[in-house]
Structure formats: C-alpha cells, structure tokens
Scaffold this motif. Structure first.
Motif, PDB file in Angstrom:
ATOM      1  N   LEU A 101     -32.742 -32.333  -1.912  1.00 55.72           N
ATOM      2  CA  LEU A 101     -32.253 -32.205  -3.287  1.00 55.72           C
ATOM      3  C   LEU A 101     -32.636 -30.876  -3.928  1.00 55.72           C
ATOM      4  N   GLY A 102     -33.349 -30.045  -3.179  1.00 60.39           N
ATOM      5  CA  GLY A 102     -33.740 -28.742  -3.711  1.00 60.39           C
ATOM      6  C   GLY A 102     -34.838 -28.825  -4.755  1.00 60.39           C
ATOM      7  N   ILE A 103     -35.675 -29.851  -4.672  1.00 58.80           N
ATOM      8  CA  ILE A 103     -36.767 -30.034  -5.627  1.00 58.80           C
ATOM      9  C   ILE A 103     -38.024 -29.366  -5.084  1.00 58.80           C
ATOM     10  N   LYS A 104     -38.660 -28.537  -5.913  1.00 57.75           N
ATOM     11  CA  LYS A 104     -39.880 -27.849  -5.511  1.00 57.75           C
ATOM     12  C   LYS A 104     -41.095 -28.697  -5.868  1.00 57.75           C
ATOM     13  N   ARG A 105     -41.888 -29.030  -4.854  1.00 61.55           N
ATOM     14  CA  ARG A 105     -43.119 -29.775  -5.115  1.00 61.55           C
ATOM     15  C   ARG A 105     -44.111 -28.887  -5.863  1.00 61.55           C
ATOM     16  N   GLY A 106     -44.900 -29.523  -6.719  1.00 65.42           N
ATOM     17  CA  GLY A 106     -45.901 -28.771  -7.462  1.00 65.42           C
ATOM     18  C   GLY A 106     -45.361 -28.074  -8.691  1.00 65.42           C
TER      19      GLY A 106
END
Length: 325
Positions: A101-106
């Motif tokens: 989903l193109g979500i960046k952790r942190g």
C-alpha cells in the motif's frame, strides 16, 4: 495522612459507587486493571509490547500472575518463544501489506501528523473548544452555524436554527479520544443537522432493509442527521464514528477510487470467507465492500479480538493502515 473535606467527599462517593456494583461489575473492573498492570509489567521487565487481543498473549498474561511458581521460569521461557514467533509472523504479514500500500513504517500519514501537531499545540488550552459563528454549506444547504473546534482542529458544525438534533459538541470528546490517530486524522469536520439525508431514497434501492441514514462519511466530513433524544441515547457514538471514519480511510487509501474495491481487500474477503464461511463482518456489511470495510474498522476499534479471530485477513489490513510503528 489526613484527607481534606473535599477528598473525603470523593472517597465516600467512590465507596458508595463500589457498594452499588454487582459482583460481575466488580470482577470486570478487576480484570481490566489486572490486564493494565500486567501490560506494564511485560513492557518494563520483558520488553514486550503485548497485543492483548491475541489468545496466546492471554496465556502469557495469566502466567505473569504466578511469577512465584517454581515452574514459572521454564513455562515463561517456552511461552515467550511461542508468543514471539506468533508476533513475528503477524508483524511480517502486516509489513508486507504496508509495502503493497506504499505505507512507510515509523511515520504517520500527512493527515494524522496535522492533527497531532494541532493537539500538541493546544494541549495546554483550558477550553475543550474554540467557538465561532460562520455561514457554511452544511449537507448541501447554506446555513448560519455555531462552530466548535476541538484541540485537534476538528470543527463540529451545528446550524443555529437546528432543533431536531440531539447531539452536542461535548458528546464527541470521549469517542474521538478512543479512535486511533490514523482514523481520527481522516476527520476534517463533523456536521450536526436536523434534516434527513436527501439521498436516502437512493440508498433504499441499493441496500437491503435500509430505512434511513443515521450518519454518512467518506469525503472527510461526517454528517449526523436528524434524531431524537431517545435515538441519540440508544446509539453508540464510538461505533458510528469508527464506521464513518472507516469510509474516510477507505477513500484516503483508494487512490482515484476506494481501497475496498481493490484487489487487496477483495482477496482478504475471499480468504476470510474460506475460514469463517461468512460473507461480511456484519449483516449491514453485506450491502457493499465499502460497508464491509467501514464495519471492519468499527470492529477493530470496538471488538478487535472478534475481527482478528474470525476475519484475520481483514484484521491485518486494518492493522497495517492504522499502526505504523
């Protein structure tokens, strides 16, 4: 240490309330505090951030209540290994979804960051709201409105002529605080109106057993329509807000459409159906993937153990969207 008259009054009131509780209520409160205490123990001494909805974690928490047992060390070591493996497996699955989903952790989403900045900036403010009067378009009608803006920058808008609308801005403070920041951050505005949704005739044709809209969401604004005091008292605002903000979240992550119409959600629905034989998370969710997604968000907030055990693939997606750390 002596108590002041005011403190004494508070203690007496607390004692009266406790005395009026049933044994079941007392047990439920004790269980709640035991869970909180054990969560703190696990974080402080064992470095584990527990997901208390997980059955394996439940066994772990119960074990921590008997640390003086001779077999505690052996049992703890074995169970911790099992718990860690389960968490690692889930974490990897969630991180895979986040990459898809193109979500960046942190890092929180832009809309969540905006709300966090507002909440931090206004944290010391004594008043729960700042208030003003403005002429705004509310549910397709231009009205003079009272606008109450929360510390997080969410305007709660109510036309000054509003008569058949029982909700007040204060009613939203507690449920808003219980929403995960990624869900709360999708809210741009809350509108409180005293007329029915003009699109109800359309939805009666589209949805099974549909009577009328209690609230709508999807574009960042959640609108609550005409209601009586009895109706408002019977409705759980946390359920409604988490559902309508779920529509906002669905739209936010849907690109030019809706996430629930895409392959990742459709595949999750199919996989969960094989596991549980259930088509949707609720009866209302059968009406469309949009409603299924919104009710999945509602369950994630209000009954995460049910969502996780019965609809694990949906649970992982919602968790990936709402928890980035």
């Amino acid at each position: 240490q002596q108590t002041t008259p005011k403190q004494k009054g508070i203690l007496e009131l607390a004692a009266e309330r406790h005395a009026s509780r049933t044994p079941e209520q007392v047990a439920a409160i004790q269980e709640k505090w035991n869970t909180r205490r054990l969560q703190g123990i696990s974080e402080q001494f064992y470095g584990l951030n527990l997901d208390t909805t997980d059955p394996l974690t439940g066994r772990f928490l119960k074990l921590l209540m008997h640390t003086d047992s001779p077999s505690f060390a052996d049992n703890f070591s074995a169970l911790r290994t099992d718990v860690q493996k389960a968490w690692d497996t889930e974490r990897k699955a969630v991180e895979k979804i986040q990459r898809q989903l193109g979500i960046k952790r942190g890092k929180h989403s832009a809309w969540a960051q905006t709300m966090l900045k507002e909440e931090k900036k206004n944290a010391a403010r004594k008043e729960d709201f700042t208030t003003s009067k403005q002429t705004l378009t509310v549910a397709k009608k231009s009205k003079e409105c009272n606008v109450s803006t929360t510390r997080g920058g969410i305007p709660i808008v109510k036309p000054t002529s509003c008569r058949s609308q029982s909700y007040k801005p204060d009613d939203f403070l507690a449920p808003l605080s219980q929403l995960p920041i990624e869900l709360r951050g999708t809210l741009q505005r809350i509108d409180l109106v005293d007329w029915y949704n003009p699109d109800d005739a359309y939805w009666r044709k589209q949805y099974k057993n549909f009577t009328r809209s209690w609230a709508t969401g999807g574009n960042g604004t959640v609108t609550f329509y005409r209601n009586t005091k009895a109706e408002a008292a019977a409705n759980d605002l946390l359920y409604t807000l988490s559902h309508e903000c779920g529509h906002n979240l669905d739209r936010k992550h849907g690109g030019s459409g809706w996430l629930s119409e895409g392959k990742i959600w459709q595949d999750a629905m199919a996989a969960d159906k094989k596991k549980s034989s259930l088509e949707a998370v609720t009866e209302y969710g059968k009406n469309s993937p949009h409603e299924d997604f919104a009710d999945s968000c509602m369950l994630y907030v209000t009954n995460p153990s049910k969502l996780k055990s019965t609809f694990p693939n949906r649970y992982k997606i919602i968790r990936a969207l709402l928890h980035r750390y």
